[in-house]
Motif scaffolding. Structure first.
Motif, PDB file in Angstrom:
ATOM      1  N   SER A   1       0.859  -1.199   0.165  1.00  0.00           N
ATOM      2  CA  SER A   1       0.007  -0.021   0.056  1.00  0.00           C
ATOM      3  C   SER A   1       0.979   1.117   0.007  1.00  0.00           C
ATOM      4  O   SER A   1       2.124   1.015   0.479  1.00  0.00           O
ATOM      5  N   LEU A   2       0.446   2.335  -0.435  1.00  0.00           N
ATOM      6  CA  LEU A   2       1.265   3.625  -0.837  1.00  0.00           C
ATOM      7  C   LEU A   2       0.173   4.548  -0.544  1.00  0.00           C
ATOM      8  O   LEU A   2      -0.823   4.794  -1.235  1.00  0.00           O
ATOM      9  N   ASP A   3       0.794   5.748   0.379  1.00  0.00           N
ATOM     10  CA  ASP A   3       0.182   7.049   0.364  1.00  0.00           C
ATOM     11  C   ASP A   3       0.802   8.195  -0.587  1.00  0.00           C
ATOM     12  O   ASP A   3       2.068   8.238  -0.511  1.00  0.00           O
ATOM     13  N   HIS A   4       0.087   8.379  -1.563  1.00  0.00           N
ATOM     14  CA  HIS A   4       0.761   8.996  -2.830  1.00  0.00           C
ATOM     15  C   HIS A   4       0.821  10.612  -2.558  1.00  0.00           C
ATOM     16  O   HIS A   4       1.293  11.462  -3.353  1.00  0.00           O
ATOM     17  N   ARG A   5       0.405  10.880  -1.394  1.00  0.00           N
ATOM     18  CA  ARG A   5       0.136  12.352  -1.033  1.00  0.00           C
ATOM     19  C   ARG A   5       1.205  13.007  -0.565  1.00  0.00           C
ATOM     20  O   ARG A   5       1.165  14.236  -0.330  1.00  0.00           O
ATOM     21  N   PHE A   6       2.521  12.450  -0.514  1.00  0.00           N
ATOM     22  CA  PHE A   6       3.441  12.888   0.289  1.00  0.00           C
ATOM     23  C   PHE A   6       4.859  12.678  -0.607  1.00  0.00           C
ATOM     24  O   PHE A   6       4.821  11.824  -1.366  1.00  0.00           O
ATOM     25  N   GLY A   7       5.802  13.702  -0.170  1.00  0.00           N
ATOM     26  CA  GLY A   7       7.228  13.281  -0.685  1.00  0.00           C
ATOM     27  C   GLY A   7       7.405  13.544  -2.013  1.00  0.00           C
ATOM     28  O   GLY A   7       6.848  13.740  -2.972  1.00  0.00           O
ATOM     29  N   SER A   8       8.390  12.651  -2.658  1.00  0.00           N
ATOM     30  CA  SER A   8       9.105  12.448  -3.948  1.00  0.00           C
ATOM     31  C   SER A   8       7.781  12.088  -5.051  1.00  0.00           C
ATOM     32  O   SER A   8       7.972  12.586  -6.240  1.00  0.00           O
ATOM     33  N   ILE A   9       7.050  11.113  -4.605  1.00  0.00           N
ATOM     34  CA  ILE A   9       5.983  10.609  -5.451  1.00  0.00           C
ATOM     35  C   ILE A   9       5.168  11.827  -5.820  1.00  0.00           C
ATOM     36  O   ILE A   9       4.632  11.910  -7.137  1.00  0.00           O
ATOM     37  N   LEU A  10       4.542  12.537  -5.010  1.00  0.00           N
ATOM     38  CA  LEU A  10       3.801  13.531  -5.297  1.00  0.00           C
ATOM     39  C   LEU A  10       4.250  14.559  -6.053  1.00  0.00           C
ATOM     40  O   LEU A  10       3.854  15.085  -7.168  1.00  0.00           O
ATOM     41  N   GLU A  11       5.580  14.954  -5.751  1.00  0.00           N
ATOM     42  CA  GLU A  11       6.161  16.159  -6.523  1.00  0.00           C
ATOM     43  C   GLU A  11       6.351  15.450  -7.908  1.00  0.00           C
ATOM     44  O   GLU A  11       6.392  16.222  -8.866  1.00  0.00           O
ATOM     45  N   SER A  12       6.898  14.450  -8.219  1.00  0.00           N
ATOM     46  CA  SER A  12       7.020  13.730  -9.517  1.00  0.00           C
ATOM     47  C   SER A  12       5.698  13.745 -10.114  1.00  0.00           C
ATOM     48  O   SER A  12       5.887  14.158 -11.437  1.00  0.00           O
ATOM     49  N   ASN A  13       4.682  13.301  -9.665  1.00  0.00           N
ATOM     50  CA  ASN A  13       3.472  13.105 -10.320  1.00  0.00           C
ATOM     51  C   ASN A  13       2.763  14.814 -10.543  1.00  0.00           C
ATOM     52  O   ASN A  13       2.454  14.877 -11.694  1.00  0.00           O
ATOM     53  N   ALA A  14       2.969  15.589  -9.512  1.00  0.00           N
ATOM     54  CA  ALA A  14       2.661  16.911 -10.079  1.00  0.00           C
ATOM     55  C   ALA A  14       3.373  17.618 -11.219  1.00  0.00           C
ATOM     56  O   ALA A  14       2.709  18.158 -12.186  1.00  0.00           O
ATOM     57  N   ALA A  15       4.629  17.259 -11.300  1.00  0.00           N
ATOM     58  CA  ALA A  15       5.554  17.764 -12.556  1.00  0.00           C
ATOM     59  C   ALA A  15       5.207  17.116 -13.921  1.00  0.00           C
ATOM     60  O   ALA A  15       4.846  17.916 -14.610  1.00  0.00           O
TER      61      ALA A  15
END
Length: 336
Positions: free
Chosen positions: A57-71
């Motif tokens: 399971s993964l909380d996608h709302r934080f950290g590098s994943i959030l920043e990468s997705n936003a970019a």
């Protein structure tokens, strides 16, 4: 699926039905599930159900994943001519649907299945904006496998959930796509009937003319596909009626793919077959997108999730469009 278990992402991950289905898929060696949501919440659901095993399971709302997705979301929107600010992009990809669609787009997952909590409109919107259409100008639609009570016959009903009043071109895309699906997944010849309240010029109306035009376009798109129209439902399915209403038709009386002329007709018909005639409606499945992105009913069961996941993998494998990468897999596994 057991020969090559793929990764499936469930954006609506904090749901007992998803947890149950994911554990079953994992236990049977069919798939590697990834649930988007708070890991502790997912674990608490699992414990409350008394189920063992380990789920990713993964909380996608934080950290590098959030920043990468936003970019990446900014780049997608800019390419589409709809630029957004960094803050707007961050807000957009905090939505689990957007995060799951991003994973599918990057090849980190082979399949994305949502809708058990999210609305159909939101699931479709994420698929169209982020996963994208398979081809420019193509049509996204949904279909059901309709399985007879004894299991002796399988039909395809389309479109039952996306396009309210399709144009001739949209109907042609829907018809050829559904025919290809039946042939490639089930290994049987498709006989596609484009349905109407008219059979072979028995009536004239703007909606009938749309179906006639769709037949001509579909034949140009897929000259090797067996299709015909316009046909009434009885002419499409009953040989004796077909002999009277559409003699010489290669489809009439033997159709196994039914293309309904409107969303009203398609949606009502599959539910009538399901509720009054005892047919199993397996789906809906989305077609016309660049990846395997499918929408569950909010009233689905854990068994529905399991079945739709398995068939969803089948659709992706025969379509030969899914691309998983070890790099993508390691990225989310490390984050999880």
């Amino acid at each position: 699926c057991r020969g090559k278990p793929g990764i499936v992402v469930y954006p609506d991950g904090e749901d007992p039905r998803i947890v149950q289905a994911a554990l079953r898929l994992q236990k049977n060696g069919i798939a590697t599930p990834l649930l988007l949501g708070r890991p502790m919440a997912v674990r608490a659901i699992q414990q409350s159900l008394g189920l063992g095993g380990t789920l990713w399971s993964l909380d996608h709302r934080f950290g590098s994943i959030l920043e990468s997705n936003a970019a990446e979301y900014q780049r997608i929107q800019e390419t589409a001519g709809k630029p957004v600010t960094e803050q707007q992009a961050l807000e957009a990809v905090r939505c689990p649907l957007a995060a799951g669609a991003m994973m599918l787009r990057r090849g980190e997952a082979e399949l994305g299945i949502a809708g058990n909590i999210s609305s159909t409109a939101d699931v479709l919107r994420a698929g169209l904006r982020i996963v994208g259409r398979r081809e420019k100008g193509g049509t996204a639609s949904r279909f059901f496998f309709m399985i007879a009570p004894g299991g002796e016959n399988v039909y395809v009903f389309t479109d039952g959930a996306v396009v309210p009043e399709p144009s001739a071109t949209q109907l042609a895309h829907i018809a050829t796509g559904a025919g290809r699906v039946l042939e490639s997944l089930m290994g049987i010849p498709a006989r596609v009937a484009l349905l109407s309240f008219s059979t072979k010029n028995s009536a004239d109306h703007p909606r009938v003319r749309v179906v006639r035009d769709a037949v001509e376009e579909a034949r140009r798109m897929a000259p090797d596909l067996c299709l015909d129209g316009e046909l009434q439902f009885d002419a499409a399915i009953v040989p004796e009626v077909a002999a009277q209403k559409a003699p010489g038709s290669p489809v009439a009386g033997r159709a196994n793919v039914f293309v309904f002329p409107s969303l009203d007709a398609g949606n009502i018909s599959y539910k009538v077959a399901q509720r009054l005639c005892g047919y199993t409606a397996l789906g809906p499945f989305l077609q016309g997108l660049a990846g395997g992105w499918h929408d569950l009913s909010r009233g689905c069961s854990a068994d529905d999730v399991f079945k739709i996941t398995v068939v969803g993998f089948g659709l992706q494998r025969v379509d030969n469009t899914a691309k998983t990468t070890s790099k993508g897999e390691s990225q989310w596994m490390l984050s999880a």
